[in-house]
Every structure is written in C-alpha cells, then in structure tokens.
Write a protein that holds these residues in place. Structure first.
Motif, PDB file in Angstrom:
ATOM      1  N   PRO A 100       0.815  -1.223   0.000  1.00 42.94           N
ATOM      2  CA  PRO A 100       0.000   0.000   0.000  1.00 42.94           C
ATOM      3  C   PRO A 100       0.849   1.273   0.000  1.00 42.94           C
ATOM      4  CG  PRO A 100      -0.875  -1.573   1.570  1.00 42.94           C
ATOM      5  CD  PRO A 100       0.450  -2.112   1.108  1.00 42.94           C
ATOM      6  N   SER A 101       0.405   2.236  -0.783  1.00 41.59           N
ATOM      7  CA  SER A 101       1.076   3.534  -0.856  1.00 41.59           C
ATOM      8  C   SER A 101       0.406   4.517   0.105  1.00 41.59           C
ATOM      9  CB  SER A 101       0.976   4.081  -2.285  1.00 41.59           C
ATOM     10  OG  SER A 101      -0.384   4.397  -2.577  1.00 41.59           O
ATOM     11  N   ARG A 102       1.021   5.666   0.270  1.00 44.48           N
ATOM     12  CA  ARG A 102       0.410   6.722   1.082  1.00 44.48           C
ATOM     13  C   ARG A 102      -0.949   7.117   0.496  1.00 44.48           C
ATOM     14  NH1 ARG A 102       0.271   7.927   6.030  1.00 44.48           N
ATOM     15  NH2 ARG A 102      -1.900   8.249   5.659  1.00 44.48           N
ATOM     16  N   THR A 103      -1.055   7.162  -0.828  1.00 43.75           N
ATOM     17  CA  THR A 103      -2.334   7.475  -1.480  1.00 43.75           C
ATOM     18  C   THR A 103      -3.368   6.406  -1.158  1.00 43.75           C
ATOM     19  OG1 THR A 103      -1.216   8.666  -3.254  1.00 43.75           O
ATOM     20  CG2 THR A 103      -3.458   7.914  -3.700  1.00 43.75           C
ATOM     21  N   ASP A 104      -2.954   5.141  -1.152  1.00 43.84           N
ATOM     22  CA  ASP A 104      -3.886   4.059  -0.810  1.00 43.84           C
ATOM     23  C   ASP A 104      -4.449   4.270   0.592  1.00 43.84           C
ATOM     24  OD1 ASP A 104      -3.432   2.801  -3.268  1.00 43.84           O
ATOM     25  OD2 ASP A 104      -1.863   1.518  -2.457  1.00 43.84           O
ATOM     26  N   LEU A 105      -3.611   4.658   1.529  1.00 46.55           N
ATOM     27  CA  LEU A 105      -4.068   4.903   2.899  1.00 46.55           C
ATOM     28  C   LEU A 105      -4.960   6.142   2.971  1.00 46.55           C
ATOM     29  CD1 LEU A 105      -0.792   4.207   4.915  1.00 46.55           C
ATOM     30  CD2 LEU A 105      -2.743   2.671   4.601  1.00 46.55           C
ATOM     31  N   ASP A 106      -4.550   7.210   2.309  1.00 42.29           N
ATOM     32  CA  ASP A 106      -5.316   8.460   2.357  1.00 42.29           C
ATOM     33  C   ASP A 106      -6.685   8.331   1.712  1.00 42.29           C
ATOM     34  OD1 ASP A 106      -3.210   9.703   3.661  1.00 42.29           O
ATOM     35  OD2 ASP A 106      -2.445  10.684   1.837  1.00 42.29           O
ATOM     36  N   GLU A 107      -6.799   7.478   0.710  1.00 40.57           N
ATOM     37  CA  GLU A 107      -8.063   7.343  -0.018  1.00 40.57           C
ATOM     38  C   GLU A 107      -8.797   6.055   0.336  1.00 40.57           C
ATOM     39  OE1 GLU A 107      -7.507   8.282  -4.133  1.00 40.57           O
ATOM     40  OE2 GLU A 107      -6.592  10.205  -3.635  1.00 40.57           O
ATOM     41  N   ASN A 108      -8.570   5.568   1.530  1.00 45.97           N
ATOM     42  CA  ASN A 108      -9.237   4.366   2.016  1.00 45.97           C
ATOM     43  C   ASN A 108     -10.638   4.729   2.510  1.00 45.97           C
ATOM     44  OD1 ASN A 108     -10.012   1.971   3.157  1.00 45.97           O
ATOM     45  ND2 ASN A 108      -8.651   2.125   4.910  1.00 45.97           N
ATOM     46  N   HIS A 109     -11.612   4.617   1.624  1.00 47.72           N
ATOM     47  CA  HIS A 109     -12.987   4.991   1.953  1.00 47.72           C
ATOM     48  C   HIS A 109     -13.844   3.787   2.367  1.00 47.72           C
ATOM     49  CE1 HIS A 109     -11.938   8.900   0.463  1.00 47.72           C
ATOM     50  NE2 HIS A 109     -11.636   8.395  -0.714  1.00 47.72           N
ATOM     51  N   TYR A 110     -13.235   2.606   2.433  1.00 44.44           N
ATOM     52  CA  TYR A 110     -13.985   1.406   2.789  1.00 44.44           C
ATOM     53  C   TYR A 110     -13.457   0.741   4.046  1.00 44.44           C
ATOM     54  CZ  TYR A 110     -16.763   1.638  -1.429  1.00 44.44           C
ATOM     55  OH  TYR A 110     -17.661   2.017  -2.388  1.00 44.44           O
ATOM     56  N   GLY A 111     -12.739   1.487   4.882  1.00 43.04           N
ATOM     57  CA  GLY A 111     -12.323   0.988   6.181  1.00 43.04           C
ATOM     58  C   GLY A 111     -11.563  -0.320   6.123  1.00 43.04           C
ATOM     59  N   ALA A 112     -12.076  -1.306   6.841  1.00 39.28           N
ATOM     60  CA  ALA A 112     -11.368  -2.572   7.030  1.00 39.28           C
ATOM     61  C   ALA A 112     -11.574  -3.586   5.908  1.00 39.28           C
ATOM     62  CB  ALA A 112     -11.801  -3.198   8.354  1.00 39.28           C
ATOM     63  N   VAL A 113     -12.339  -3.234   4.870  1.00 36.98           N
ATOM     64  CA  VAL A 113     -12.514  -4.177   3.758  1.00 36.98           C
ATOM     65  C   VAL A 113     -11.129  -4.508   3.201  1.00 36.98           C
ATOM     66  CG1 VAL A 113     -13.449  -4.469   1.422  1.00 36.98           C
ATOM     67  CG2 VAL A 113     -14.824  -3.346   3.176  1.00 36.98           C
ATOM     68  N   PRO A 114     -10.791  -5.803   3.079  1.00 37.30           N
ATOM     69  CA  PRO A 114      -9.463  -6.175   2.571  1.00 37.30           C
ATOM     70  C   PRO A 114      -9.171  -5.546   1.213  1.00 37.30           C
ATOM     71  CG  PRO A 114     -10.543  -8.086   3.501  1.00 37.30           C
ATOM     72  CD  PRO A 114     -11.577  -6.980   3.457  1.00 37.30           C
ATOM     73  N   ARG A 115      -7.893  -5.166   1.038  1.00 39.76           N
ATOM     74  CA  ARG A 115      -7.407  -4.607  -0.229  1.00 39.76           C
ATOM     75  C   ARG A 115      -6.439  -5.589  -0.830  1.00 39.76           C
ATOM     76  NH1 ARG A 115      -9.312   0.672  -0.257  1.00 39.76           N
ATOM     77  NH2 ARG A 115     -10.793   0.567   1.438  1.00 39.76           N
ATOM     78  N   ILE A 116      -6.610  -5.834  -2.105  1.00 45.89           N
ATOM     79  CA  ILE A 116      -5.684  -6.686  -2.832  1.00 45.89           C
ATOM     80  C   ILE A 116      -4.934  -5.786  -3.798  1.00 45.89           C
ATOM     81  CG2 ILE A 116      -5.451  -8.582  -4.471  1.00 45.89           C
ATOM     82  CD1 ILE A 116      -7.954  -9.808  -3.129  1.00 45.89           C
ATOM     83  N   ILE A 117      -3.617  -5.886  -3.767  1.00 43.42           N
ATOM     84  CA  ILE A 117      -2.787  -5.118  -4.692  1.00 43.42           C
ATOM     85  C   ILE A 117      -2.051  -6.107  -5.587  1.00 43.42           C
ATOM     86  CG2 ILE A 117      -0.905  -3.470  -4.967  1.00 43.42           C
ATOM     87  CD1 ILE A 117      -1.647  -2.331  -2.225  1.00 43.42           C
ATOM     88  N   VAL A 118      -2.126  -5.849  -6.891  1.00 44.07           N
ATOM     89  CA  VAL A 118      -1.461  -6.684  -7.888  1.00 44.07           C
ATOM     90  C   VAL A 118      -0.308  -5.869  -8.465  1.00 44.07           C
ATOM     91  CG1 VAL A 118      -1.729  -7.948 -10.058  1.00 44.07           C
ATOM     92  CG2 VAL A 118      -3.644  -7.842  -8.429  1.00 44.07           C
ATOM     93  N   SER A 119       0.921  -6.288  -8.171  1.00 48.46           N
ATOM     94  CA  SER A 119       2.092  -5.624  -8.739  1.00 48.46           C
ATOM     95  C   SER A 119       2.453  -6.300 -10.049  1.00 48.46           C
ATOM     96  CB  SER A 119       3.282  -5.715  -7.785  1.00 48.46           C
ATOM     97  OG  SER A 119       4.448  -5.244  -8.438  1.00 48.46           O
ATOM     98  N   LEU A 120       2.706  -5.472 -11.062  1.00 50.77           N
ATOM     99  CA  LEU A 120       3.057  -5.998 -12.384  1.00 50.77           C
ATOM    100  C   LEU A 120       4.563  -5.943 -12.649  1.00 50.77           C
ATOM    101  CD1 LEU A 120       0.118  -4.408 -14.401  1.00 50.77           C
ATOM    102  CD2 LEU A 120       0.224  -6.649 -13.289  1.00 50.77           C
ATOM    103  N   LEU A 121       5.358  -5.758 -11.598  1.00 53.37           N
ATOM    104  CA  LEU A 121       6.807  -5.663 -11.777  1.00 53.37           C
ATOM    105  C   LEU A 121       7.444  -6.991 -12.172  1.00 53.37           C
ATOM    106  CD1 LEU A 121       7.930  -3.362  -8.827  1.00 53.37           C
ATOM    107  CD2 LEU A 121       7.795  -2.810 -11.265  1.00 53.37           C
ATOM    108  N   ASN A 122       6.817  -8.094 -11.777  1.00 53.19           N
ATOM    109  CA  ASN A 122       7.388  -9.411 -12.031  1.00 53.19           C
ATOM    110  C   ASN A 122       6.434 -10.256 -12.852  1.00 53.19           C
ATOM    111  OD1 ASN A 122       9.773  -9.033 -10.336  1.00 53.19           O
ATOM    112  ND2 ASN A 122       8.315  -9.041  -8.636  1.00 53.19           N
ATOM    113  N   ASP A 123       6.970 -11.338 -13.393  1.00 51.54           N
ATOM    114  CA  ASP A 123       6.154 -12.303 -14.122  1.00 51.54           C
ATOM    115  C   ASP A 123       6.345 -13.654 -13.449  1.00 51.54           C
ATOM    116  OD1 ASP A 123       4.522 -13.483 -15.984  1.00 51.54           O
ATOM    117  OD2 ASP A 123       6.084 -13.642 -17.524  1.00 51.54           O
TER     118      ASP A 123
END
Length: 156
Positions: A100-123
């Motif tokens: 999670p980025s600072r923006t992800d934290l600042d724009e967290n409008h759904y509280g404790a609902v789990p967040r899934i982040i998909v990084s495309l840096l690797n294959d």
C-alpha cells in the motif's frame, strides 16, 4: 433466516479466492497497464464468488485509480441481488511493489474491507492482500479456493 451483514473488522480470514477469479483479476490488471485499474471481489465470507472489474475514472493517471461511479453502483446492485457482499477491493501497481502507498491509505474509503494489490513488476504478477488503517497497514493471508495458502512473507 437472514445472514448477518459482513463485518470486515471482525473477519479473521483467510479470504478464499477461486483460481479463475485470481486469473481474471490479474488479466484485468495486465490489460489496463500502464494505468492502474481497480475492481471488487464479492461473495459470502470467506469465499469470493464474483469478480467485478471497474473502469478507472481517473483519466490517464498511471499512479492513481478512481472507480467509475456507475460501474460501482452496478456491481453493488448485482451483489445485493445475489445476497452477497464486497469481500475485497483490488487495484494494480503497474510500476510499484504490491505494498500500500500513502495514497492508498489516504483514499481508504472502505475501512477494514481487505485490499488486494497486484504488482506488475514481475512475471507472474505479485498478488498480496492487506488490511489498511489510517496510517498503517498489515498483510493478511488469502487462499486459492482449493486451499493453497498465500501467507504474508516472514519478517514483513
């Protein structure tokens, strides 16, 4: 008898996500790259049963996402019709780690609902699940619905 509403604060997990939903989510992220993309996973806790890709209304932003309001409403209406809940919100990080980025934290409008982040840096892309707080985050485990556990890496 009605099922009690989903309480993400009290949800201990792990979230069970079918392999085909993980594949569809990753495919959505790859198709939208280099822009970030977003969507919802729905179902009845702890099992995800639906995938809802949403358009990114943030224009050409490569480092932000904003779910299209119409898409979001359609997804929530569909979930309610099926007596299901939003079990997770996903988005991609085309050029960053799945943390999670600072923006992800600042724009967290759904509280404790789990967040899934998909990084495309690797294959293959890195898929990680998080519980976001106001100023912090912690990784949470998830499983492929066949039982393959995706625990947070040791030491993180």
């Amino acid at each position: 008898m009605a099922r009690p509403p989903f309480d993400p604060e009290g949800f201990a997990g792990p979230l069970a996500i079918p392999a085909e939903v993980v594949a569809a989510m990753v495919d959505h992220c790859l198709r939208e790259s280099p822009r970030e993309c977003c969507g919802l996973l729905g179902g009845v806790p702890p099992r995800v049963s639906s995938f809802h890709p949403l358009r990114n209304a943030a224009g050409s932003a490569e480092t932000r996402y904003d779910a299209d309001p119409r898409d979001l409403i359609e997804a929530v209406v569909d979930l309610r019709r099926r007596d299901a809940e939003i079990l997770a919100i996903y988005h991609s990080h085309p050029r960053w780690e799945a943390i999670p980025s600072r923006t992800d934290l600042d724009e967290n409008h759904y509280g404790a609902v789990p967040r899934i982040i998909v990084s495309l840096l690797n294959d293959p892309p890195d898929v990680r699940a998080w519980r976001l707080g106001r100023d912090d985050f912690r990784e949470i485990p998830w499983v492929i619905a066949d039982g393959t556990l995706h625990d947070p890496p040791a030491g993180e």
